[in-house]
Structure formats: C-alpha cells, structure tokens
Design an enzyme around this catalytic site. Structure first.
Site, PDB file in Angstrom:
ATOM      1  N   TYR A  59      42.630   8.509  16.102  1.00  0.00           N
ATOM      2  CA  TYR A  59      42.940   7.304  15.336  1.00  0.00           C
ATOM      3  C   TYR A  59      44.209   6.692  15.937  1.00  0.00           C
ATOM      4  O   TYR A  59      45.341   6.967  15.496  1.00  0.00           O
ATOM      5  CB  TYR A  59      43.186   7.626  13.864  1.00  0.00           C
ATOM      6  N   PHE A 208      33.549   5.903   5.364  1.00  0.00           N
ATOM      7  CA  PHE A 208      33.188   4.526   4.990  1.00  0.00           C
ATOM      8  C   PHE A 208      32.756   4.472   3.517  1.00  0.00           C
ATOM      9  O   PHE A 208      31.666   3.994   3.191  1.00  0.00           O
ATOM     10  CB  PHE A 208      32.073   3.972   5.877  1.00  0.00           C
ATOM     11  N   PRO A 209      33.599   4.969   2.597  1.00  0.00           N
ATOM     12  CA  PRO A 209      33.188   4.988   1.181  1.00  0.00           C
ATOM     13  C   PRO A 209      33.000   3.605   0.586  1.00  0.00           C
ATOM     14  O   PRO A 209      32.338   3.467  -0.445  1.00  0.00           O
ATOM     15  CB  PRO A 209      34.344   5.728   0.498  1.00  0.00           C
ATOM     16  N   LEU A 210      33.579   2.580   1.244  1.00  0.00           N
ATOM     17  CA  LEU A 210      33.397   1.200   0.771  1.00  0.00           C
ATOM     18  C   LEU A 210      32.492   0.404   1.697  1.00  0.00           C
ATOM     19  O   LEU A 210      32.510  -0.822   1.703  1.00  0.00           O
ATOM     20  CB  LEU A 210      34.763   0.512   0.634  1.00  0.00           C
ATOM     21  N   GLY A 211      31.696   1.100   2.489  1.00  0.00           N
ATOM     22  CA  GLY A 211      30.736   0.440   3.363  1.00  0.00           C
ATOM     23  C   GLY A 211      31.186   0.323   4.797  1.00  0.00           C
ATOM     24  O   GLY A 211      30.370   0.303   5.703  1.00  0.00           O
ATOM     25  N   GLY A 212      32.496   0.198   5.014  1.00  0.00           N
ATOM     26  CA  GLY A 212      33.030   0.178   6.370  1.00  0.00           C
ATOM     27  C   GLY A 212      33.052  -1.177   7.036  1.00  0.00           C
ATOM     28  O   GLY A 212      33.889  -1.431   7.901  1.00  0.00           O
ATOM     29  N   PHE A 213      32.136  -2.055   6.669  1.00  0.00           N
ATOM     30  CA  PHE A 213      32.021  -3.339   7.360  1.00  0.00           C
ATOM     31  C   PHE A 213      31.957  -4.495   6.362  1.00  0.00           C
ATOM     32  O   PHE A 213      31.218  -5.445   6.534  1.00  0.00           O
ATOM     33  CB  PHE A 213      30.784  -3.348   8.265  1.00  0.00           C
TER      34      PHE A 213
END
Length: 286
Positions: A59, A208-213
């Site tokens: 990262y 990506f717990p919130l979708g990531g995109f």
C-alpha cells in the site's frame, strides 16, 4: 448484536476497524494522498475507538507508504491495537512485480516489521493475487508463514482472496484466524466460505466493504438509510455487521468526515426485515 470478535482466542477487537489502503493514494495510479491528512485520520481513528487497522507494505504511492504513516502517527502503539498486514503481491518503482514465492516471504514479513516499527506482527494474511481467485495450491507458501509464526515473528495467520479449497489446505498446516475476501452488499457470492468461517469461529473480513468503486445507486438502500437518518455507506456497513457474527469490516478513507461517518455505523441497528431485504438485494444483483 455483539460488537466484538476474538482473533485466535486471545485478541478481542471491535468488529468495525479501519483499512489503510487509501491513505497513500486514492487508487494504485494516484493521485497522491495528503500526508498530514493521513496522519490525522489515523490518530482520530484510534481516538474514536478503532483497535484494528489493516495495511500492507504494497500500500504505497510515490513517497507515501501506509506502514510508515501508521508508524509515524501511532507509535508507541496502544496495547490493544491489532495491526493486520498481508504478503504476496509486490510492487516496485516500475509497477507490479511477480507474486512473492516461498523464498520471498521472510523478506516480505521483515519489510512489514521494519515499516511498522515492530518486533512481531499481530496478523499476517497470505494474499493470493490481487483480484479474482484461482485454485492454485498455497500450502508451500503458507507453510513458510507458519514457520515464521513458530519463530515468534507473527502472532496469527490469515488468508486473503482465497477459495474454500485453499482455506482447507492452509488449515491443515496451521491455524487460520481470519479470511479476507471480496464481499459487500451487492456482491454476496462468497456465502459458502462465510458460513464455513462461522462454523469454525474464523473472522471474515470483507475487502471493499463499500463496493470499492463507488456506492450503489439503489432506492431500496436509500429508503432504509432515510428511515434511520443514516447514509447509504452506514447502512452497507451496518448490514455487514448484522449479516454474520464473525464479520469484521475495515472501511478505509482519507477523510476525517468519512471516518466519523463510518465508525458511527457500528451503532446503527437494522431490524430483521431490513436485513432480509438487503440480503435479497445482494443475491439478485450477484
């Protein structure tokens, strides 16, 4: 609903932590993050009760590294803070390098130890690729990490981006305390492995717990959010925590406002009807 999960029988942590991937940059290709803002977010996260931070040596972007930012912001570390990292993918000045093989993993663990300024790592995931799973054997690589655990360099072991077969293969070698796979409200295609984690008392950590995109644009989610005076992101996080007692969410952000919004989701309680509706929504879209 319990607000905590215990890793490996000895590290009790909140079920809503923090993911550090977005601190160095908004994406792998930039733009570069703001160093002072990242340090402020990390310090505020701990003030808000976050006791689990997810990071990795890869990262990084230009001169910013999530591990160095964490070290600078939080060292000396609070005794109850669990820092999870992962090894496998590798990046160099020119971009992505071949995935770490068995002979590369000690150096990868030592890189994380140095970057974080620690003499041991609380939790190390073997990450298998970046996106998309494969059925490649992972036993040889996981055995290297298991040996480093026996040496005391690693406290607990996890797996990331794996299949049920790889999960079983690793567990024949050493205990696995957490699985970090791609899962969120509109991507619920890992339910069998989630159920296996529930049966075995293994934490399930959706990346990506919130979708990531970008957040999904769905009226059903917005209606539930409006009913609670909440945001779509908060509903998505609250749903994850309601979906399984072993779920451990790690939303990431470089914004103090979004950090406050995300951490407040731990106190949002959805009723059974709302959870069922959201379960169905995800299955329909998946």
């Amino acid at each position: 609903m319990t607000k905590h999960v215990t890793l490996g029988g000895d590290r009790r942590i909140s079920r809503l932590g923090f993911g550090a991937m977005r601190l160095p940059a908004r994406s792998w290709d930039g733009p570069r993050g703001d160093r002072e803002a990242a340090l402020a977010v990390l310090r505020r996260a701990v003030e808000l009760g976050v006791d689990h931070i997810d990071t990795a040596a890869f990262y990084s972007y230009e001169d910013l590294s999530s591990n160095e930012l964490i070290r600078t912001a939080l060292r000396p570390y609070p005794e109850d803070l669990v820092i999870a990292t992962k090894v496998g993918p590798r990046r160099g000045p020119g971009g992505w390098l071949p995935e770490a093989g068995p002979g590369d993993l000690r150096a990868a663990v030592e890189e994380n130890l140095t970057g974080l300024g620690r003499d041991h790592l609380d939790l190390v995931y073997l990450r298998v690729g970046l996106m998309g799973t494969s059925e490649e054997p992972i036993g040889e690589r996981f055995a290297v990490l298991a040996a480093l655990r026996e040496e005391g360099l690693i406290r607990h072991l996890g797996l990331s981006n794996v299949t049920a077969k790889q999960f079983a293969e690793a567990r024949d070698i050493a205990p696995v305390v957490a699985v970090q796979n791609h899962f969120h409200l509109t991507r619920q295609d890992d339910l069998d492995l989630l159920a296996e984690c529930e049966r075995e008392g293994v934490a399930y950590v959706p990346f990506f717990p919130l979708g990531g995109f970008g957040l999904p644009d769905d009226g059903r989610i917005r209606r539930i959010a409006d009913r609670h005076g909440a945001t779509v992101a908060q509903v998505m996080l609250a749903w994850l925590l309601a979906r399984s007692p072993v779920m451990l969410a790690i939303p990431g952000t470089s914004s103090l406002a979004h950090l406050a919004e995300n951490t407040a989701a731990a106190d949002l309680v959805l009723d059974e009807r709302e959870v069922t509706e959201l379960n169905t929504l995800g299955l329909q879209q998946g």
